[in-house]
Scaffold this motif. Structure first.
Motif, PDB file in Angstrom:
ATOM      1  N   ILE A   5       0.841  -1.195   0.000  1.00  0.00           N
ATOM      2  CA  ILE A   5       0.000   0.000   0.000  1.00  0.00           C
ATOM      3  C   ILE A   5       0.879   1.248   0.000  1.00  0.00           C
ATOM      4  CG2 ILE A   5      -1.885   1.209   1.175  1.00  0.00           C
ATOM      5  CD1 ILE A   5      -2.606  -1.637   0.274  1.00  0.00           C
ATOM      6  N   ASP A   6       0.617   2.162  -0.932  1.00  0.00           N
ATOM      7  CA  ASP A   6       1.354   3.422  -1.020  1.00  0.00           C
ATOM      8  C   ASP A   6       0.402   4.588  -0.756  1.00  0.00           C
ATOM      9  OD1 ASP A   6       3.713   2.072  -1.804  1.00  0.00           O
ATOM     10  OD2 ASP A   6       3.025   2.044  -3.883  1.00  0.00           O
ATOM     11  N   ILE A   7       0.961   5.715  -0.296  1.00  0.00           N
ATOM     12  CA  ILE A   7       0.149   6.911  -0.026  1.00  0.00           C
ATOM     13  C   ILE A   7       0.707   8.084  -0.818  1.00  0.00           C
ATOM     14  CG2 ILE A   7      -0.703   8.519   1.716  1.00  0.00           C
ATOM     15  CD1 ILE A   7      -0.549   6.303   3.773  1.00  0.00           C
ATOM     16  N   VAL A   8      -0.198   8.785  -1.508  1.00  0.00           N
ATOM     17  CA  VAL A   8       0.164   9.918  -2.355  1.00  0.00           C
ATOM     18  C   VAL A   8      -0.604  11.155  -1.909  1.00  0.00           C
ATOM     19  CG1 VAL A   8       0.010  10.828  -4.715  1.00  0.00           C
ATOM     20  CG2 VAL A   8       0.684   8.448  -4.339  1.00  0.00           C
ATOM     21  N   LYS A   9       0.045  12.309  -1.967  1.00  0.00           N
ATOM     22  CA  LYS A   9      -0.620  13.586  -1.690  1.00  0.00           C
ATOM     23  C   LYS A   9      -0.026  14.630  -2.627  1.00  0.00           C
ATOM     24  CE  LYS A   9      -1.438  17.025   1.949  1.00  0.00           C
ATOM     25  NZ  LYS A   9      -1.091  17.447   3.335  1.00  0.00           N
TER      26      LYS A   9
END
Length: 370
Positions: free
Chosen positions: A258-262
């Motif tokens: 799982i990756d998180i992008v902003k």
């Protein structure tokens, strides 16, 4: 009637902490250090609870402690205990238990675990007796599992009562966990076990992906990227269908994590449940998740990091489901499934939801919380 009951208590412990399995002592110890705790025993109890109506009619053959005895005793079942209680449980203990149960002539073997557990069981019983798995692992590719712990109990109940007579040969699959952690899926067919079968209760073999669908996945990625809003955390789920999103953004991708992008920049990669909760706490976030081809799960298989707690924090209306048309067709009209281990969260998904199937197309499809 004799019911064999085996629980792999460490199955699935690596899921929420992002370890993608618990094969090997070092990985198990790392999972514990990261705060993982056993969930398989509770899932096993959900299945066994369905059999309470037969409490005076069946004889349960099980293993000491958390490998089955504890769960059965807590529900009021009287059991015959085989083997010695052990502090550390390994695959050899599962195989030893299955061997003894085969010798004792159990009518059905009910077991809780993941693909590794199914493989251990198969090594011993082959196709010599019927078995049904309680899904409790991270990577469940095998078709020997029910689609939910309660469903496993229902299959066992119907079979033991003589109401379910269909037996099918179901695939036992497992993958190389070390390669899996490096983003490579190498699944191998080990054989077939006999499984009491009812379509609504037993999951299918995970389907592969046709290469010609690449353009459809890229089209979906274009739409997702075009929709991204400023200052919102986007939690990108695992799988080959979400990878084109990260490629479109020019960001590294954890294929099976799982990756998180902003703001179209990478915030964190290969995160576990605790990391996700810490990062998005008090902030607006959305989840992008895809459907497992052939099985239909969006939560609860291979992405346990996206736990019930994460989903509650994000909110059900901030979940974007993506899937190609062929992947939806592969479900054969069966609903998309959610099995987070949290009944309250699962019920949130008993509704129709939008599925993005290409840049300009969406469909409304039934989702079912198990």
């Amino acid at each position: 009637m004799k019911l064999g009951f085996i629980v792999n208590p460490i199955a699935g412990m690596g899921g929420k902490v992002g370890l993608k399995g618990t094969d090997g002592k070092e990985v198990l110890e790392k999972a514990r250090q990261l705060g993982a705790y056993p969930e398989a025993p509770e899932k096993a109890k959900k299945a066994l609870k369905i059999l309470i109506s037969l409490i005076d009619q069946i004889e349960i053959i099980t293993c000491p402690g958390s490998m089955g005895e504890d769960e059965a005793t807590q529900l009021g079942f009287k059991s015959i205990i085989i083997g010695d209680r052990k502090t550390n449980v390994g695959p050899e203990d599962t195989e030893e238990a299955a061997s003894k149960m085969l010798e004792m002539g159990v009518d059905l073997l009910l077991f809780a675990g993941g693909d590794g557990t199914a493989r251990n069981i198969y090594n011993v019983i082959g196709d010599k007796l019927p078995a049904i798995g309680i899904p409790a692992g991270v990577k469940i590719h095998s078709a020997v599992y029910a689609n939910h712990p309660r469903s496993a109990g229902e299959v066992a109940l119907k079979y033991l009562k003589g109401e379910l007579k269909t037996i099918r040969e179901a695939e036992v699959m497992d993958i190389d966990e070390e390669a899996y952690r490096e983003g490579q899926v190498t699944a191998k067919l080990y054989g077939y076990m006999k499984v009491p079968y009812e379509r609504q209760l037993v999951q299918s073999l995970k389907a592969g992906r046709p290469e010609q669908e690449e353009s459809a996945r890229k089209s979906i990625a274009d739409r997702i990227v075009s929709e991204m809003e400023p200052d919102i955390f986007y939690i990108i789920g695992s799988g080959t269908s979400t990878r084109p999103i990260m490629e479109k953004l020019g960001l590294p991708n954890t294929l099976l994590g799982i990756d998180i992008v902003k703001n179209k920049k990478l915030v964190a990669s290969d995160v576990g449940e605790k990391d996700i909760l810490k990062i998005i706490n008090g902030k607006k976030a959305k989840i992008i998740v895809t459907v497992i081809g052939g099985q239909g799960y969006i939560f609860g298989r291979g992405n346990q990091q996206l736990s019930g707690n994460v989903i509650k924090m994000v909110g059900k209306d901030n979940i974007r489901i993506i899937a190609t048309k062929n992947k939806i067709i592969s479900l054969g009209g069966q609903p998309i499934l959610v099995d987070t281990g949290d009944d309250e969260v699962n019920k949130m998904f008993n509704r129709y939801m939008r599925i993005l199937t290409s840049y300009n197309e969406e469909i409304i499809y039934k989702v079912k919380g198990l």
